[in-house]
Design a protein around this motif. Structure first.
Motif, PDB file in Angstrom:
ATOM      1  N   UNK A 281       0.807  -1.232   0.000  1.00 46.60           N
ATOM      2  CA  UNK A 281       0.000   0.000   0.000  1.00 46.60           C
ATOM      3  C   UNK A 281       0.834   1.273   0.000  1.00 46.60           C
ATOM      4  N   UNK A 282       2.031   1.231   0.587  1.00 50.32           N
ATOM      5  CA  UNK A 282       2.898   2.406   0.583  1.00 50.32           C
ATOM      6  C   UNK A 282       3.339   2.730  -0.840  1.00 50.32           C
ATOM      7  N   UNK A 283       3.798   1.720  -1.580  1.00 49.59           N
ATOM      8  CA  UNK A 283       4.242   1.929  -2.955  1.00 49.59           C
ATOM      9  C   UNK A 283       3.073   2.354  -3.836  1.00 49.59           C
ATOM     10  N   UNK A 284       1.911   1.737  -3.631  1.00 53.19           N
ATOM     11  CA  UNK A 284       0.735   2.077  -4.429  1.00 53.19           C
ATOM     12  C   UNK A 284       0.343   3.546  -4.225  1.00 53.19           C
ATOM     13  N   UNK A 285       0.276   3.976  -2.976  1.00 52.00           N
ATOM     14  CA  UNK A 285      -0.113   5.361  -2.696  1.00 52.00           C
ATOM     15  C   UNK A 285       0.944   6.334  -3.199  1.00 52.00           C
ATOM     16  N   UNK A 286       2.207   5.975  -3.056  1.00 54.63           N
ATOM     17  CA  UNK A 286       3.291   6.843  -3.523  1.00 54.63           C
ATOM     18  C   UNK A 286       3.192   7.071  -5.026  1.00 54.63           C
ATOM     19  N   UNK A 287       2.925   6.017  -5.781  1.00 52.13           N
ATOM     20  CA  UNK A 287       2.801   6.146  -7.235  1.00 52.13           C
ATOM     21  C   UNK A 287       1.648   7.079  -7.604  1.00 52.13           C
ATOM     22  N   UNK A 288       0.518   6.922  -6.920  1.00 53.31           N
ATOM     23  CA  UNK A 288      -0.622   7.807  -7.190  1.00 53.31           C
ATOM     24  C   UNK A 288      -0.290   9.247  -6.828  1.00 53.31           C
ATOM     25  N   UNK A 289       0.396   9.432  -5.698  1.00 53.73           N
ATOM     26  CA  UNK A 289       0.748  10.765  -5.219  1.00 53.73           C
ATOM     27  C   UNK A 289       1.705  11.463  -6.186  1.00 53.73           C
ATOM     28  N   UNK A 290       2.738  10.740  -6.646  1.00 51.02           N
ATOM     29  CA  UNK A 290       3.704  11.326  -7.572  1.00 51.02           C
ATOM     30  C   UNK A 290       3.031  11.694  -8.878  1.00 51.02           C
ATOM     31  N   UNK A 291       2.177  10.813  -9.395  1.00 52.71           N
ATOM     32  CA  UNK A 291       1.478  11.110 -10.643  1.00 52.71           C
ATOM     33  C   UNK A 291       0.659  12.378 -10.547  1.00 52.71           C
ATOM     34  N   UNK A 292      -0.077  12.542  -9.435  1.00 49.14           N
ATOM     35  CA  UNK A 292      -0.892  13.749  -9.248  1.00 49.14           C
ATOM     36  C   UNK A 292      -0.018  14.986  -9.107  1.00 49.14           C
ATOM     37  N   UNK A 293       1.061  14.868  -8.331  1.00 49.61           N
ATOM     38  CA  UNK A 293       1.927  16.015  -8.065  1.00 49.61           C
ATOM     39  C   UNK A 293       2.581  16.507  -9.352  1.00 49.61           C
ATOM     40  N   UNK A 294       3.077  15.598 -10.177  1.00 49.51           N
ATOM     41  CA  UNK A 294       3.740  16.001 -11.409  1.00 49.51           C
ATOM     42  C   UNK A 294       2.740  16.551 -12.413  1.00 49.51           C
ATOM     43  N   UNK A 295       1.543  16.006 -12.435  1.00 45.70           N
ATOM     44  CA  UNK A 295       0.506  16.528 -13.334  1.00 45.70           C
ATOM     45  C   UNK A 295       0.144  17.955 -12.956  1.00 45.70           C
ATOM     46  N   UNK A 296       0.060  18.228 -11.645  1.00 42.45           N
ATOM     47  CA  UNK A 296      -0.297  19.575 -11.174  1.00 42.45           C
ATOM     48  C   UNK A 296       0.779  20.599 -11.533  1.00 42.45           C
ATOM     49  N   UNK A 297       2.010  20.128 -11.754  1.00 38.42           N
ATOM     50  CA  UNK A 297       3.114  21.057 -12.033  1.00 38.42           C
ATOM     51  C   UNK A 297       3.431  21.177 -13.518  1.00 38.42           C
ATOM     52  N   UNK A 298       2.597  20.588 -14.358  1.00 37.12           N
ATOM     53  CA  UNK A 298       2.803  20.698 -15.801  1.00 37.12           C
ATOM     54  C   UNK A 298       1.699  21.511 -16.437  1.00 37.12           C
TER      55      UNK A 298
END
Length: 351
Positions: A334-351
């Motif tokens: 669950x840590x890796x799963x949430x991290x992947x979702x979090x990174x995807x959202x964060x990078x999308x917000x910065x593009x």
């Protein structure tokens, strides 16, 4: 791999319970689990001889192994795979872990965020974290060379989205501050508005066209700087490794050389393409145990990895945790799963 859950379904309740307790005990302690230990944990009266018979049957099926004569049993890679596919209960992500991960994306540029993510993953899992950064596709705004020593120089690459990349490289012999300025001026006339993917071919064409207009040292400087950017490990694709010591501390001395070889390979970025390929083969978290994992099989380690995606659901990178095969899979998944979702959202917000 498909046959393993089926094999588990064919086992009787006692065999399943013995198998589950041996694997869970091994994952918790890293030690073989013996029949006497199991006898004490069962609520019903079962003799040690009966449990030994069950353990022998599981060993015959290739699910358990006895590392020493007269010792308890540990799961084989096949047994761990069956446990992960058919028995593992994945925990919910704890609030403390969630909050720690959320804090890593509060502010900063993409590089800073990914570095923080790597550190957080390594710290909370006590393994080594791997973060594959996305390719930099923003247009280039400015390039500058800074001399650090006769044999060292810094290239500063500023992107239109505010990202800044600094890399140290070895310039051609004989560079002077004026040749560096001339090289930077030349690159800026060619690079502005271009991405890194298109810069190198454009510069090569311009160098050929204008070689007489710049002195030979500046031309060498340009070419050397471009090589630095196009090498594996540059902004094209960058693998961030954190927590190397965590893995080394938990490894038997006989395996240390293999583990060090693994990290040497990672630091040379030889297997980035394979790392991303592992993540892209299926959506969501994937678990690779020992020899199943073509990237890390020599180290006898497990990898828990998940791709992260942009707004168009396109895989642009990956995050993962590597550790011994006795990882706490239920917590790390669950840590890796949430991290992947979090990174995807964060990078999308910065593009």
């Amino acid at each position: 791999m498909d046959k393993q859950p089926h094999l588990y379904d064919q086992m009787n309740d006692r065999a399943r319970e013995v198998f589950r307790r041996i694997v869970e005990g091994y994952l918790e302690t890293g030690e073989p689990v013996g029949s006497r230990t199991l006898t004490r944990t069962f609520s019903e009266q079962i003799s040690a001889a009966t449990i030994r018979n069950v353990m022998q049957d599981l060993e015959f099926l290739g699910l358990l192994n006895s590392p020493h004569v007269s010792a308890g049993r540990i799961p084989t890679e096949l047994g761990l795979r069956m446990f992960v596919d058919g028995v593992l209960e994945v925990d919910s992500l704890g609030r403390e872990d969630r909050d720690a991960l959320d804090r890593t994306v509060n502010d900063g540029d993409v590089g800073t965020i990914l570095d923080r993510i790597g550190g957080a993953l390594s710290g909370m899992t006590q393994g080594a974290s791997l973060v594959l950064a996305p390719k930099q596709s923003a247009p280039i705004k400015h390039i500058e060379f800074v001399s650090l020593a006769p044999d060292r120089a810094l290239v500063v690459l500023v992107f239109a989205d505010g990202e800044v990349e600094n890399r140290v490289f070895t310039p051609p012999p004989g560079q002077t501050p004026s040749s560096m300025r001339e090289a930077a001026n030349f690159l800026n006339t060619v690079a502005e508005g271009r991405t890194l993917d298109s810069l190198q071919s454009a510069v090569a064409a311009e160098i050929e066209k204008r070689r007489r207009e710049i002195d030979s040292l500046a031309a060498e400087m340009v070419e050397s700087g471009l090589v630095t950017w196009s090498q594996e490990g540059s902004r094209h694709e960058r693998l961030i490794v954190r927590g190397r010591s965590n893995l080394l501390e938990k490894t038997e001395e006989a395996d240390l050389d293999r583990i060090k070889t693994l990290f040497d390979d990672l630091e040379r970025k030889r297997d980035i393409a394979e790392f991303l390929e592992l993540a892209e083969e299926g959506q969501g978290v994937r678990i690779f145990i020992g020899s199943e994992n073509k990237l890390f099989s020599l180290s006898g380690s497990s990898l828990v990895v998940s791709p992260y995606m942009n707004a168009d659901r396109k895989v642009i990178g990956a995050v993962g945790v590597i550790g011994p095969t006795r990882l706490n899979y239920g917590r790390i998944v669950p840590i890796v799963n949430y991290t992947a979702e979090l990174v995807g959202r964060a990078l999308t917000d910065r593009t």
